[in-house]
Design a protein around this motif. Structure first.
Motif, PDB file in Angstrom:
ATOM      1  N   PRO A 131       0.811  -1.229   0.000  1.00  0.00           N
ATOM      2  CA  PRO A 131       0.000   0.000   0.000  1.00  0.00           C
ATOM      3  C   PRO A 131       0.842   1.278   0.000  1.00  0.00           C
ATOM      4  CG  PRO A 131      -0.859  -1.581   1.583  1.00  0.00           C
ATOM      5  CD  PRO A 131       0.441  -2.139   1.101  1.00  0.00           C
ATOM      6  N   ILE A 132       1.960   1.280   0.720  1.00  0.00           N
ATOM      7  CA  ILE A 132       2.786   2.488   0.759  1.00  0.00           C
ATOM      8  C   ILE A 132       3.368   2.777  -0.613  1.00  0.00           C
ATOM      9  CG2 ILE A 132       4.849   3.513   1.769  1.00  0.00           C
ATOM     10  CD1 ILE A 132       4.283   1.999   4.306  1.00  0.00           C
ATOM     11  N   SER A 133       3.875   1.760  -1.309  1.00  0.00           N
ATOM     12  CA  SER A 133       4.418   1.959  -2.657  1.00  0.00           C
ATOM     13  C   SER A 133       3.338   2.408  -3.619  1.00  0.00           C
ATOM     14  CB  SER A 133       5.071   0.676  -3.152  1.00  0.00           C
ATOM     15  OG  SER A 133       6.135   0.282  -2.312  1.00  0.00           O
ATOM     16  N   ALA A 134       2.159   1.803  -3.513  1.00  0.00           N
ATOM     17  CA  ALA A 134       1.061   2.221  -4.394  1.00  0.00           C
ATOM     18  C   ALA A 134       0.691   3.681  -4.157  1.00  0.00           C
ATOM     19  CB  ALA A 134      -0.153   1.314  -4.160  1.00  0.00           C
ATOM     20  N   ALA A 135       0.655   4.101  -2.881  1.00  0.00           N
ATOM     21  CA  ALA A 135       0.330   5.497  -2.590  1.00  0.00           C
ATOM     22  C   ALA A 135       1.388   6.444  -3.135  1.00  0.00           C
ATOM     23  CB  ALA A 135       0.174   5.677  -1.082  1.00  0.00           C
ATOM     24  N   ARG A 136       2.654   6.049  -3.014  1.00  0.00           N
ATOM     25  CA  ARG A 136       3.723   6.904  -3.531  1.00  0.00           C
ATOM     26  C   ARG A 136       3.645   7.033  -5.047  1.00  0.00           C
ATOM     27  NH1 ARG A 136       8.749   4.552   0.133  1.00  0.00           N
ATOM     28  NH2 ARG A 136       8.132   5.561   2.094  1.00  0.00           N
ATOM     29  N   TRP A 137       3.449   5.907  -5.741  1.00  0.00           N
ATOM     30  CA  TRP A 137       3.351   5.973  -7.197  1.00  0.00           C
ATOM     31  C   TRP A 137       2.119   6.756  -7.631  1.00  0.00           C
ATOM     32  CZ3 TRP A 137       6.971   5.362 -10.521  1.00  0.00           C
ATOM     33  CH2 TRP A 137       8.055   4.514 -10.249  1.00  0.00           C
ATOM     34  N   LEU A 138       1.022   6.599  -6.899  1.00  0.00           N
ATOM     35  CA  LEU A 138      -0.180   7.374  -7.226  1.00  0.00           C
ATOM     36  C   LEU A 138       0.084   8.863  -7.045  1.00  0.00           C
ATOM     37  CD1 LEU A 138      -3.169   7.360  -8.016  1.00  0.00           C
ATOM     38  CD2 LEU A 138      -3.734   7.137  -5.582  1.00  0.00           C
ATOM     39  N   LEU A 139       0.812   9.222  -5.985  1.00  0.00           N
ATOM     40  CA  LEU A 139       1.141  10.627  -5.768  1.00  0.00           C
ATOM     41  C   LEU A 139       2.026  11.164  -6.887  1.00  0.00           C
ATOM     42  CD1 LEU A 139       1.012  13.085  -3.889  1.00  0.00           C
ATOM     43  CD2 LEU A 139       3.018  12.180  -2.697  1.00  0.00           C
ATOM     44  N   VAL A 140       2.995  10.352  -7.338  1.00  0.00           N
ATOM     45  CA  VAL A 140       3.872  10.775  -8.430  1.00  0.00           C
ATOM     46  C   VAL A 140       3.066  10.973  -9.716  1.00  0.00           C
ATOM     47  CG1 VAL A 140       5.780  10.041  -9.912  1.00  0.00           C
ATOM     48  CG2 VAL A 140       5.945   9.768  -7.434  1.00  0.00           C
ATOM     49  N   LEU A 141       2.145  10.052 -10.011  1.00  0.00           N
ATOM     50  CA  LEU A 141       1.329  10.166 -11.227  1.00  0.00           C
ATOM     51  C   LEU A 141       0.429  11.398 -11.173  1.00  0.00           C
ATOM     52  CD1 LEU A 141       0.325   6.429 -11.840  1.00  0.00           C
ATOM     53  CD2 LEU A 141       1.982   7.797 -13.112  1.00  0.00           C
ATOM     54  N   VAL A 142      -0.169  11.650 -10.013  1.00  0.00           N
ATOM     55  CA  VAL A 142      -1.027  12.831  -9.884  1.00  0.00           C
ATOM     56  C   VAL A 142      -0.208  14.107 -10.053  1.00  0.00           C
ATOM     57  CG1 VAL A 142      -2.456  14.136  -8.270  1.00  0.00           C
ATOM     58  CG2 VAL A 142      -2.751  11.672  -8.481  1.00  0.00           C
ATOM     59  N   ALA A 143       0.998  14.139  -9.462  1.00  0.00           N
ATOM     60  CA  ALA A 143       1.858  15.315  -9.615  1.00  0.00           C
ATOM     61  C   ALA A 143       2.278  15.502 -11.072  1.00  0.00           C
ATOM     62  CB  ALA A 143       3.093  15.174  -8.717  1.00  0.00           C
ATOM     63  N   ALA A 144       2.614  14.403 -11.767  1.00  0.00           N
ATOM     64  CA  ALA A 144       2.994  14.504 -13.181  1.00  0.00           C
ATOM     65  C   ALA A 144       1.821  14.996 -14.028  1.00  0.00           C
ATOM     66  CB  ALA A 144       3.492  13.148 -13.690  1.00  0.00           C
ATOM     67  N   ALA A 145       0.619  14.490 -13.746  1.00  0.00           N
ATOM     68  CA  ALA A 145      -0.556  14.957 -14.494  1.00  0.00           C
ATOM     69  C   ALA A 145      -0.825  16.432 -14.238  1.00  0.00           C
ATOM     70  CB  ALA A 145      -1.779  14.117 -14.113  1.00  0.00           C
ATOM     71  N   GLY A 146      -0.663  16.860 -12.975  1.00  0.00           N
ATOM     72  CA  GLY A 146      -0.847  18.279 -12.673  1.00  0.00           C
ATOM     73  C   GLY A 146       0.146  19.165 -13.388  1.00  0.00           C
ATOM     74  N   ILE A 147       1.419  18.731 -13.427  1.00  0.00           N
ATOM     75  CA  ILE A 147       2.439  19.510 -14.136  1.00  0.00           C
ATOM     76  C   ILE A 147       2.134  19.571 -15.632  1.00  0.00           C
ATOM     77  CG2 ILE A 147       4.888  19.551 -14.763  1.00  0.00           C
ATOM     78  CD1 ILE A 147       5.475  18.378 -12.026  1.00  0.00           C
ATOM     79  N   TYR A 148       1.651  18.454 -16.186  1.00  0.00           N
ATOM     80  CA  TYR A 148       1.360  18.423 -17.626  1.00  0.00           C
ATOM     81  C   TYR A 148       0.212  19.354 -17.983  1.00  0.00           C
ATOM     82  CZ  TYR A 148      -0.217  16.680 -22.138  1.00  0.00           C
ATOM     83  OH  TYR A 148      -0.621  16.583 -23.443  1.00  0.00           O
ATOM     84  N   PHE A 149      -0.829  19.350 -17.168  1.00  0.00           N
ATOM     85  CA  PHE A 149      -2.013  20.145 -17.506  1.00  0.00           C
ATOM     86  C   PHE A 149      -1.860  21.619 -17.134  1.00  0.00           C
ATOM     87  CE2 PHE A 149      -4.029  15.919 -17.434  1.00  0.00           C
ATOM     88  CZ  PHE A 149      -4.671  15.953 -18.658  1.00  0.00           C
TER      89      PHE A 149
END
Length: 406
Positions: free
Chosen positions: A29-47
């Motif tokens: 769960p901790i790794s999944a949360a970290r990767w989800l946070l990275v993906l959300v941050a990358a999507a925010g930077i892209y948009f």
């Protein structure tokens, strides 16, 4: 009975298959949360990467003016909304008044140029003495002036030739200039909106950043979180003070050398001093103008004075003022200014030195840790390696022996 059978009967299959709570998760769960946070941050930077420049500009202005804003907040009784609104009004006045003066001055200068061009087109004009006095090319430029500018009607013919052959390029240039002006206005508007929320919610947001940073970098966050605001504030203040100082000093030198409009040229030199290489370009061109007009001593003296002043500023004042507590050397300061301008434009004047200050801070931190590790290893090697002896106990105390566990 039939009701119980209905309740215990087979159900519809789930969309993602049956649930097996006893199985181990493929991803913790901790790794999944970290990767989800990275993906959300990358999507925010892209948009939202288009808003990066106004947001960074708002952060830079907010960090630089935060001490003044705290005083304003104290005078307004701690009301963040009123204090932020007043701060935005003051910044608007600080931006609009100089821009309005510059626009009015530019309009007046353009009007004078148009009147001069109309008179030259009607009556003609001989080539100026400073053009014909230029070494090697003065005579050729004088002939070209007489052929294309100085004779009556030559200016009108030149405008017709240039506009007729390049009407498409002129139209595209006008459209591009209008698009750039519109983009600049939008950027300024978004920057002011972001700056309002930086002022209003900056205190609570900084506390949240501190809380998160202490979890990520527990041993270094306190030092880094203090370096960044002080670096940004000192960089903005230092750049502004250097530009004002160079404008005043070189403006006085222009007045002494007999340059026309020394105040205007001093202001332009101060603005050019914000850009790396702008100040030397300004006083070099003016020195060349003086030499071309025959004032060899004044031109050479002005160039020598500007060179000495620039050397003193770049070698002593700029490294001390730009970079804040990091005290950047000359080379990182120069690379930060030039690299920031080449990548982010005017905003890079302040972002570039801050990034270089952070890099220098991280480098010095690593060097300090390496030296501390070397000192620790040296002390460990120098310790005597004799047999371990138990310390002598006073004779009145009994010796207690511990029984080892099986």
């Amino acid at each position: 009975m039939s009701g119980n059978n209905d309740r215990k009967g087979p159900k519809e299959p789930r969309w993602l298959g049956p649930v097996a709570p006893s199985r181990v998760a493929l991803i913790p769960p901790i790794s999944a949360a970290r990767w989800l946070l990275v993906l959300v941050a990358a999507a925010g930077i892209y948009f939202f990467h288009g808003f990066l420049v106004p947001v960074l500009a708002a952060l830079v202005i907010g960090f630089a003016s935060w001490p003044l804003y705290r005083e304003l907040l104290r005078r307004t009784g701690g009301n963040t909304t009123i204090a932020a609104s007043l701060a935005i009004i003051f910044i608007l006045a600080f931006l609009i008044v100089p821009i309005g003066i510059a626009i009015s001055y530019t309009i007046g200068e353009v009007r004078q140029w148009i009147i001069w061009a109309a008179e030259v087109n009607r009556f003609g004009a001989p080539p100026p003495a400073w053009i014909t006095g230029l070494p090697w090319v003065g005579e050729w430029l004088g002939i070209q002036w007489v052929q294309h500018v100085g004779s009556p009607g030559a200016v009108g013919e030149l405008i017709q030739i240039v506009s007729g052959a390049n009407i498409g390029n002129i139209y595209r240039a006008i459209v591009a200039a209008g698009d750039g002006a519109f983009h600049l206005v939008l950027t300024l508007l978004f920057m002011l909106i972001a700056l309002f929320f930086v002022y209003r919610d900056g205190g609570s947001f900084s506390e949240q950043i501190d809380l998160l940073g202490e979890r990520i970098l527990p041993t270094r966050w306190e030092r880094i979180s203090r370096v960044v605001p002080r670096t940004i504030s000192s960089t903005v203040t230092g750049q502004t003070l250097i530009a004002i100082g160079e404008g005043i000093v070189l403006g006085i030198a222009y007045w002494i050398a007999g340059v026309p409009s020394p105040v205007t040229l001093g202001v332009l030199t101060g603005l050019m001093a914000l850009i790396p290489g702008g100040a030397p370009l300004s006083f070099s061109l003016i020195s060349f103008y003086l030499v071309a007009n025959g004032a060899y001593f004044a031109g050479g003296g002005l160039f020598l004075w500007g060179t000495v002043e620039l050397f003193i500023v770049d070698k002593t004042l700029r490294p001390r003022l730009v970079g804040g507590p990091i005290k950047l050397p000359f080379l990182p300061t120069f690379f930060g200014l030039v690299g920031g301008v080449s990548t982010m434009g005017f905003l890079g004047l302040f972002i570039g030195p801050v990034l270089m200050a952070l890099l220098v801070s991280i480098w010095r931190e690593w060097i300090r840790e390496v030296k501390m590790a070397e000192v620790t290893e040296a002390e460990t090697v120098e310790m005597p390696k004799g047999p371990a002896t138990s310390p002598e106990l006073p004779p009145d105390l009994p010796v207690v022996r511990k029984v080892s566990s099986p």
